[in-house]
Design a protein around this motif. Structure first.
Motif, short mmCIF file in Angstrom:
data_model
loop_
_atom_site.label_atom_id
_atom_site.label_comp_id
_atom_site.label_asym_id
_atom_site.label_seq_id
_atom_site.Cartn_x
_atom_site.Cartn_y
_atom_site.Cartn_z
N PRO A 138 39.93 20.15 7.22
CA PRO A 138 39.59 19.83 5.83
C PRO A 138 39.60 18.32 5.61
O PRO A 138 40.20 17.57 6.38
CB PRO A 138 40.72 20.49 5.04
N THR A 139 38.93 17.88 4.56
CA THR A 139 38.98 16.47 4.17
C THR A 139 39.91 16.33 2.96
O THR A 139 40.22 17.31 2.28
CB THR A 139 37.58 15.94 3.78
N VAL A 140 40.35 15.11 2.71
CA VAL A 140 41.21 14.85 1.55
C VAL A 140 40.46 15.20 0.27
O VAL A 140 39.23 15.13 0.22
CB VAL A 140 41.67 13.38 1.51
N PRO A 141 41.17 15.60 -0.78
CA PRO A 141 40.50 16.00 -2.02
C PRO A 141 39.68 14.87 -2.63
O PRO A 141 40.15 13.73 -2.75
CB PRO A 141 41.67 16.38 -2.94
N GLU A 142 38.45 15.19 -2.99
CA GLU A 142 37.56 14.23 -3.62
C GLU A 142 37.75 14.28 -5.13
O GLU A 142 37.93 15.36 -5.70
CB GLU A 142 36.12 14.56 -3.24
N ILE A 143 37.72 13.14 -5.76
CA ILE A 143 37.89 13.04 -7.22
C ILE A 143 36.57 12.59 -7.82
O ILE A 143 36.07 11.50 -7.52
CB ILE A 143 39.01 12.05 -7.58
N LYS A 144 35.99 13.43 -8.66
CA LYS A 144 34.70 13.11 -9.28
C LYS A 144 34.92 12.24 -10.51
O LYS A 144 35.53 12.67 -11.49
CB LYS A 144 33.98 14.41 -9.68
N LEU A 145 34.45 11.01 -10.44
CA LEU A 145 34.58 10.09 -11.56
C LEU A 145 33.22 9.46 -11.86
O LEU A 145 32.42 9.24 -10.95
CB LEU A 145 35.58 8.97 -11.22
N PRO A 146 32.94 9.18 -13.11
CA PRO A 146 31.66 8.55 -13.46
C PRO A 146 31.59 7.12 -12.95
O PRO A 146 32.63 6.48 -12.73
CB PRO A 146 31.66 8.60 -14.99
N LYS A 147 30.39 6.62 -12.79
CA LYS A 147 30.24 5.23 -12.35
C LYS A 147 30.32 4.32 -13.56
O LYS A 147 29.61 4.52 -14.55
CB LYS A 147 28.92 5.03 -11.62
N CYS A 148 31.21 3.35 -13.52
CA CYS A 148 31.41 2.43 -14.64
C CYS A 148 30.74 1.09 -14.34
O CYS A 148 30.89 0.55 -13.25
CB CYS A 148 32.90 2.20 -14.89
N GLN A 149 30.02 0.59 -15.34
CA GLN A 149 29.36 -0.71 -15.18
C GLN A 149 30.26 -1.85 -15.66
O GLN A 149 29.99 -3.01 -15.41
CB GLN A 149 28.05 -0.74 -15.98
N ASP A 150 31.34 -1.50 -16.35
CA ASP A 150 32.23 -2.49 -16.94
C ASP A 150 33.55 -2.54 -16.17
O ASP A 150 34.13 -1.51 -15.84
CB ASP A 150 32.49 -2.14 -18.41
N LYS A 151 34.02 -3.74 -15.89
CA LYS A 151 35.23 -3.94 -15.09
C LYS A 151 36.46 -3.29 -15.74
O LYS A 151 37.22 -2.58 -15.08
CB LYS A 151 35.46 -5.43 -14.89
N THR A 152 36.63 -3.50 -17.04
CA THR A 152 37.79 -2.94 -17.74
C THR A 152 37.73 -1.42 -17.77
O THR A 152 38.75 -0.74 -17.57
CB THR A 152 37.87 -3.49 -19.17
N ASP A 153 36.54 -0.87 -18.01
CA ASP A 153 36.38 0.59 -18.02
C ASP A 153 36.71 1.19 -16.66
O ASP A 153 37.34 2.24 -16.58
CB ASP A 153 34.95 0.96 -18.42
N PHE A 154 36.27 0.52 -15.62
CA PHE A 154 36.54 1.00 -14.27
C PHE A 154 38.04 1.01 -14.00
O PHE A 154 38.60 2.00 -13.50
CB PHE A 154 35.82 0.11 -13.24
#
Length: 234
Positions: A138-154
Motif C-alpha cells: 500500500p501507499t501512504v494515505p493521500e490527502i485531497k486538497l484544493p490548489k491555492c494560488q495565494d500563499k496565506t491560503d495555502f
C-alpha cells in the motif's frame, strides 16, 4: 557514491511547521518552489521508521548496512520474496510495526510506500503507486486538497488539515486519547532529479508529537492490525 547505498534525503520543513528541531532544515523559499510545481500530492506523514527496500536488503535511516532490528523482521521476510525483482529500484516506506509516539487504531498493513527512486531520479507519484501495487504494497494515505494560488491560503490549508485525525485513527501513545496526525508531506506529482529534492518535497509536522525517548527500543511494542482487534472483540 553508488545510488544503492544512498539514504533518503532529509525533507525540508515549511517555515510554518511547528515541529522542527535544532537540526532540521527549513525551506525559506518554499512559496517560490511551490509556484513552480504544476501538480502537488499531499500525503499523511506517518509515525514509524523510514525503511528502504532494494536489491541489497532492508535499510533503516542509515544505509551503511542492512538493518537487523526486531521490528523489521516481517519486512525482511517480505523482502525475500521481492529482492530478485527490485533491480535498480529503491522503495521507501513507513514501517509502523513498532509503536512510536502515535498509536494507530485502524492499521491494515505495516509498511506504507511513500517514494520510489530509480538510479538518479525520484519517480512520479503515479509511478510510485504503480510499483507499490506491483509488489502488493500500500501507499501512504493521500490527502485531497484544493490548489491555492495565494500563499496565506495555502499555509492555512496545510495547518488546518494537519489538525485532523490520522486516516488510521491516531491516538497519543501515553494518554491513549485521540490525537491529530503527525503531519503532512507535500511533493511534486511528477518525477524529478535527486538534486531537486529539497525544492520538490516539503513537510509540516505538528509541535511536540514525539513522546518517546532514547530508550524506547528497549521496551517497544508491536502495533496491532485492525483484524486482530476485530477477533478480540468477538
Amino acid at each position: 557514491m553508488n545510488n544503492q547505498s544512498q539514504k533518503y534525503d532529509r525533507t525540508y520543513h515549511y517555515p510554518f511547521s511547528p515541529g522542527t528541531t535544532n537540526d532540521d532544515r527549513i525551506n525559506a523559499q518554499w512559496w517560490q518552489d511551490i509556484c513552480q510545481i504544476k501538480q502537488f500530492i499531499h500525503t499523511e506523514k506517518l509515525d514509524g521508521e523510514n525503511n528502504c527496500l532494494n536489491k541489497m536488503g532492508v535499510f533503516a535511516r542509515s544505509h551503511a548496512t542492512p538493518t537487523q532490528s526486531a521490528w523489521t523482521s516481517q519486512l525482511r521476510q517480505r523482502w525475500q520474496l521481492m529482492k530478485n525483482d527490485l533491480g535498480e529500484l529503491d522503495i521507501f516506506g513507513e514501517n509502523l510495526y513498532a509503536i512510536h509516539s502515535i498509536e494507530y487504531a485502524h492499521l491494515e498493513e505495516y509498511f506504507y510506500v511513500f517514494a520510489v527512486r530509480y538510479k538518479d531520479k525520484w519517480l512520479s507519484w503515479e509511478e510510485v503507486q504503480f510499483y507499490a501495487s506491483l509488489f502488493d504494497l500500500p501507499t501512504v494515505p493521500e490527502i485531497k486538497l484544493p490548489k491555492c494560488q495565494d500563499k496565506t491560503d495555502f499555509e492555512n490549508m496545510i495547518v488546518s488539515q494537519a489538525k485532523q485525525a490520522s486516516f488510521f485513527q491516531s491516538h497519543d501513545v501515553l494518554t491513549q486519547k485521540p490525537s491529530p496526525m503527525e503531519g503532512i508531506v507535500t511533493r511534486d506529482a511528477q518525477s524529478f532529479s535527486l538534486d531537486d529534492f529539497s525544492h520538490r518535497v516539503f513537510k509540516y509536522v505538528r509541535k511536540d508529537h514525539v513522546k518517546t525517548d532514547v530508550h524506547w527500543k528497549k521496551n517497544w511494542r508491536r502495533a496491532s492490525l485492525i483484524w486482530e482487534k476485530t477477533q478480540e472483540s468477538q
